[in-house]
Write an enzyme that holds these catalytic residues in place. Structure first.
Site, PDB file in Angstrom:
ATOM      1  N   CYS A 151      28.318  18.225 138.492  1.00 38.70           N
ATOM      2  CA  CYS A 151      28.732  17.194 139.752  1.00 38.70           C
ATOM      3  C   CYS A 151      27.834  16.206 139.591  1.00 38.70           C
ATOM      4  CB  CYS A 151      28.492  18.210 141.005  1.00 38.70           C
ATOM      5  SG  CYS A 151      29.376  19.495 141.316  1.00 38.70           S
ATOM      6  N   ARG A 181      29.693  14.481 134.492  1.00 41.19           N
ATOM      7  CA  ARG A 181      29.029  15.384 134.955  1.00 41.19           C
ATOM      8  C   ARG A 181      29.818  16.361 135.495  1.00 41.19           C
ATOM      9  NH1 ARG A 181      23.483  14.287 135.850  1.00 41.19           N
ATOM     10  NH2 ARG A 181      23.260  15.903 137.468  1.00 41.19           N
ATOM     11  N   TRP A 224      32.391  19.666 139.445  1.00 42.06           N
ATOM     12  CA  TRP A 224      32.727  20.731 138.527  1.00 42.06           C
ATOM     13  C   TRP A 224      32.634  22.144 139.201  1.00 42.06           C
ATOM     14  CZ3 TRP A 224      30.022  24.988 136.452  1.00 42.06           C
ATOM     15  CH2 TRP A 224      30.448  25.340 135.163  1.00 42.06           C
ATOM     16  N   ASN A 228      25.381  18.883 145.023  1.00 44.01           N
ATOM     17  CA  ASN A 228      25.253  19.272 143.636  1.00 44.01           C
ATOM     18  C   ASN A 228      24.275  20.453 143.486  1.00 44.01           C
ATOM     19  OD1 ASN A 228      25.113  19.521 140.964  1.00 44.01           O
ATOM     20  ND2 ASN A 228      23.693  17.626 140.710  1.00 44.01           N
ATOM     21  N   GLY A 229      24.863  21.482 142.950  1.00 43.75           N
ATOM     22  CA  GLY A 229      24.027  22.846 142.954  1.00 43.75           C
ATOM     23  C   GLY A 229      24.686  23.990 143.497  1.00 43.75           C
ATOM     24  N   GLU A 252      26.515  24.154 114.628  1.00 43.62           N
ATOM     25  CA  GLU A 252      26.688  22.862 115.294  1.00 43.62           C
ATOM     26  C   GLU A 252      28.067  22.498 115.104  1.00 43.62           C
ATOM     27  OE1 GLU A 252      25.422  21.556 117.852  1.00 43.62           O
ATOM     28  OE2 GLU A 252      25.835  19.467 117.839  1.00 43.62           O
ATOM     29  N   LYS A 255      30.913  21.964 118.204  1.00 42.66           N
ATOM     30  CA  LYS A 255      31.643  20.807 118.175  1.00 42.66           C
ATOM     31  C   LYS A 255      33.217  21.087 118.231  1.00 42.66           C
ATOM     32  CE  LYS A 255      29.236  18.593 119.711  1.00 42.66           C
ATOM     33  NZ  LYS A 255      27.885  19.176 119.689  1.00 42.66           N
ATOM     34  N   GLU A 299      34.270  22.636 121.497  1.00 41.04           N
ATOM     35  CA  GLU A 299      34.433  22.290 122.662  1.00 41.04           C
ATOM     36  C   GLU A 299      35.242  21.127 122.831  1.00 41.04           C
ATOM     37  OE1 GLU A 299      30.544  20.749 124.066  1.00 41.04           O
ATOM     38  OE2 GLU A 299      29.758  20.275 122.024  1.00 41.04           O
ATOM     39  N   HIS A 339      29.536  40.579 105.157  1.00 42.85           N
ATOM     40  CA  HIS A 339      29.225  41.684 106.074  1.00 42.85           C
ATOM     41  C   HIS A 339      30.276  41.757 107.258  1.00 42.85           C
ATOM     42  CE1 HIS A 339      25.647  42.188 103.851  1.00 42.85           C
ATOM     43  NE2 HIS A 339      25.564  41.188 103.641  1.00 42.85           N
ATOM     44  N   LYS A 383      28.719  17.523 131.187  1.00 40.93           N
ATOM     45  CA  LYS A 383      27.703  16.839 130.352  1.00 40.93           C
ATOM     46  C   LYS A 383      26.576  17.650 130.432  1.00 40.93           C
ATOM     47  CE  LYS A 383      25.915  14.265 127.001  1.00 40.93           C
ATOM     48  NZ  LYS A 383      26.095  14.795 125.807  1.00 40.93           N
TER      49      LYS A 383
HETATM   50  O1  M6R Z   1      21.253  18.098 127.943  1.00 40.21           O
HETATM   51  P1  M6R Z   1      21.017  19.228 126.930  1.00 40.21           P
HETATM   52  O2  M6R Z   1      20.424  18.867 125.811  1.00 40.21           O
HETATM   53  O3  M6R Z   1      19.942  20.309 127.572  1.00 40.21           O
HETATM   54  O4  M6R Z   1      22.227  20.163 127.045  1.00 40.21           O
HETATM   55  C1  M6R Z   1      22.322  21.373 126.355  1.00 40.21           C
HETATM   56  C2  M6R Z   1      23.720  21.802 126.177  1.00 40.21           C
HETATM   57  O5  M6R Z   1      24.256  21.856 127.520  1.00 40.21           O
HETATM   58  C3  M6R Z   1      24.451  20.688 125.346  1.00 40.21           C
HETATM   59  O6  M6R Z   1      23.997  20.606 124.127  1.00 40.21           O
HETATM   60  C4  M6R Z   1      25.890  21.272 125.021  1.00 40.21           C
HETATM   61  O7  M6R Z   1      25.798  22.437 124.488  1.00 40.21           O
HETATM   62  C5  M6R Z   1      26.770  20.287 124.254  1.00 40.21           C
HETATM   63  N1  M6R Z   1      27.976  19.967 125.283  1.00 40.21           N
HETATM   64  C6  M6R Z   1      27.164  20.437 123.192  1.00 40.21           C
HETATM   65  O8  M6R Z   1      27.821  19.374 122.654  1.00 40.21           O
END
Ligand code: M6R
Length: 615
Positions: free
Chosen positions: A2, A27, A74, A100-101, A488, A492, A495, A511, A610
């Site tokens: 948010c 956000r 959000w 926000n929270g 990673e 990617k 998401e 396995h 984000k």
């Molecule tokens: O701001 P941060 O690095 O603490 O964020 C951590 C994760 O939320 C962030 O890396 C998330 O997994 C990303 N969307 C990955 O692309």
């Protein structure tokens, strides 16, 4: 999660709120709204969907007024509908609130308020707080602006959970009250106007002077002044900071998406991560921000790395680097697991909290837990004014510039560069030879040039992505330091494309995972030359024997792999320990191009935000 923006000043609030809110959309982006004091009362517009939907509603029916609050959401409590969008009003309709929270005791508060006759329109926790604030305001014996400040302070004592809020009241034109507990808020200091926002970048076109609100502080914002008070009402110390970057830093430039822009920035951002930190004479790294003497660093017997998502993956590469170069055992853990677990920790452990935003609730909670247990905890952050950066005992900034795309890309490679520097520094305090140290330094120095040449393959990767974009599922395999790169790559892919993807150590294939292999399921295998190259070739054969397509990350000119794999992402060859930084880049591009091929909203994938500032 948010985003909040508020404005008080001589200008029309609506265009400023909409514009600044646009820079916070990363956000959260399921609904948005604003409330402005229009001279007669509080006027609200709110819409489900992106901020553009709100902007359309405001264009067709503008709200006029010089002070207001706004929000991009959000969803936590209640679906993303017009009604659940913020701002929310109190029972009198004179007070409006954005939040926000998460209000953890909202059901209990709702029960009490319902008993005293309150009716609620939405399913949100925020509306409960708006009503509570309204009642507290009416009951306050204070006069003028103090009445709203008093109401905010008192209401907050009844609320459990995290919050960043902004409140206006129609009896008090020209005033916005903000408060913070957990969720970030900054004051933007203008000339004859002032702002409030979840993130300083939102305010970049308006001011580069900000005051970061500390936890539990309450601010009363006017056009010509702002007063910050501690929870007990004492005047707080104020430090005005100048932020770097400006509006251009959060602009897409010539790129169609922030994600692509940020992938392409990596030649520069990795350089910024090591600039001024290499010491060729001593074949080591200089990291002054750690705030630890050489003796203290030598005494570190174990390291614990905490983070979430991509940041944790960077920490996992860091583990490999530190254990290899400095021979110090490293634990890595999801921050969310650490904060509520009770794993024993060796007394001479140094903690690292890794976070691009520096605001991730789980990482912040884990950092606080580590500090509560008496450990020294350092931060690896990008956002210099973030809570994690402030609450750490020291650390290393990434200097990667704002990362706007929800999928983390450049922050990952910067974090890995920082772990490389750290492992070099620690290694040289132990048994790492100067010759080996220099090899690492040289490889780091050549990294930007290698990234430049690798990025030239974007079009080739786009063609591969188009060919495999219809896959329902993908596997990502790698070994040792390339195992977190596989994780990673899979993250990617999930998401930004919504294609199911799993990352595994290559040897785990046998396995269980091998049961997934068929001709419809591509496997991305990281198989650059290293000590396990032949083992990776074995995995490749096993997949091919079962009809699975293999897309290999391999060194330029590796004809052996080229002859066996269905497609190759070629990467320049560098030092084995630096190689993972290059290997991840084709995986970022592969996910990006697959997402575009599938017509996904690359920078704002569904359900995500984000900065995850709620648990
Ligand atoms: O701001 P941060 O690095 O603490 O964020 C951590 C994760 O939320 C962030 O890396 C998330 O997994 C990303 N969307 C990955 O692309």
């Amino acid at each position: 999660m948010c985003g909040i923006v508020a404005y008080v000043g001589p200008r029309d609030a609506q265009p400023i709120l909409l514009d600044a809110l646009g820079r916070l959309e990363y956000r959260g982006y399921d609904s948005a709204g604003l409330a402005i004091l229009n001279g007669k009362g509080v006027e609200v517009r709110k819409k489900s969907g992106r901020i553009e939907e709100l902007a359309k509603a405001c264009r067709s029916k503008p709200v006029n007024g010089k002070s207001g609050i706004s929000h991009t959401r959000w969803a936590t409590h209640g679906a993303p509908t017009d009604t659940n969008a913020h701002p929310h009003l109190d029972a009198s309709g004179k007070l409006a609130l954005v939040h926000n929270g998460v209000i953890e005791n909202y059901l209990e508060l709702k029960g009490q308020l319902t008993k005293s006759g309150h009716k609620f329109l939405s399913d949100t926790d925020t509306e409960i707080l708006a009503h509570l604030l309204g009642d507290t305001f009416e009951a306050s014996k204070e006069k003028g602006e103090k009445k709203l400040i008093d109401a905010v302070r008192k209401a907050l004592t009844q609320v459990q959970g995290t919050l960043g809020i902004a409140v206006i009241h129609s009896d008090l034109p020209g005033l916005v009250v903000g408060a913070r507990r957990g969720s970030p808020l900054v004051i933007g200091v203008g000339n004859g106007e002032n702002f409030l926002a979840s993130d300083s970048q939102a305010l970049a076109p308006y001011t580069n002077r900000v005051v970061v609100l500390q936890d539990q502080e309450v601010v009363a914002l006017h056009a010509d002044r702002f007063d910050v008070a501690s929870p007990l009402g004492q005047k707080a110390d104020i430090r005005v900071e100048e932020i770097e970057g400006g509006a251009a830093a959060s602009d897409k430039g010539a790129h169609p998406h922030f994600m692509l822009k940020e992938i392409f920035e990596q030649a520069e951002t990795v350089r910024s991560a090591f600039r001024g930190r290499l010491d060729p004479d001593e074949a080591t790294a200089k990291l002054g921000g750690l705030n630890l003497s050489t003796e203290e660093l030598r005494e570190v017997e174990r390291i614990f790395v905490l983070g979430c998502g991509t940041a944790l993956h960077a920490g996992m590469v860091g583990k490999y680097l530190i254990e290899t170069l400095a021979k110090i055992p490293v634990d890595t853990q999801h921050a969310s697991e650490f904060r509520y677990g009770d794993s024993p920790v060796h007394e001479k452990t140094l903690f690292f909290a890794v976070s691009q935003s520096g605001e991730t609730a789980d990482t912040l909670g884990a950092l606080r837990e580590a500090k509560r247990r008496g450990f020294r905890c350092l931060g690896i952050c990008n956002n210099v004014s973030s809570t994690i950066a402030r609450e750490s005992d020291g650390g290393v900034y990434m200097h990667a510039g704002p990362e706007i795309g929800v999928a983390a890309t450049k922050s990952f490679t910067s974090q890995v560069v920082i772990f490389t520097l750290l492992s070099l520094l620690l290694g040289r305090l132990h048994s790492l030879s100067a010759a080996h140290g220099r090899e690492i330094l040289n490889a780091l120095d050549r990294l930007p040039e290698h990234i430049h040449s690798l990025l030239k393959q974007s079009e080739k990767i786009r063609a591969i992505a188009h060919k495999y974009a219809q896959a329902h599922s993908m596997l990502f395999l790698g070994r040792l330091a390339n195992f977190p790169i596989a994780l990673e790559g899979a993250l990617k892919m999930k998401e930004v494309t919504y294609v199911h993807a799993e990352g595994y150590p290559s040897a785990e294939l046998k396995h269980g995972v091998i049961a997934l292999i068929d001709k419809e399921t591509p496997t991305v295998l990281i198989a650059t030359h290293d000590g396990v190259y032949d083992k990776n070739l074995g995995s490749l054969q096993e997949i091919k024997a079962r009809g699975g397509p293999v897309l290999a990350v391999a060194h330029e000119g590796d004809t052996k792999i080229a002859g066996m794999a269905d497609a190759v992402f070629s990467v320049p060859r560098t030092h084995e320990l630096i190689q993972p930084i290059l290997n991840v880049i084709p995986l970022q591009l592969f996910s990006y191009h697959t997402a575009v091929a599938l017509g996904r909203d690359v920078d704002k994938p569904r359900n995500l935000a984000k900065s995850v500032t709620v648990e």
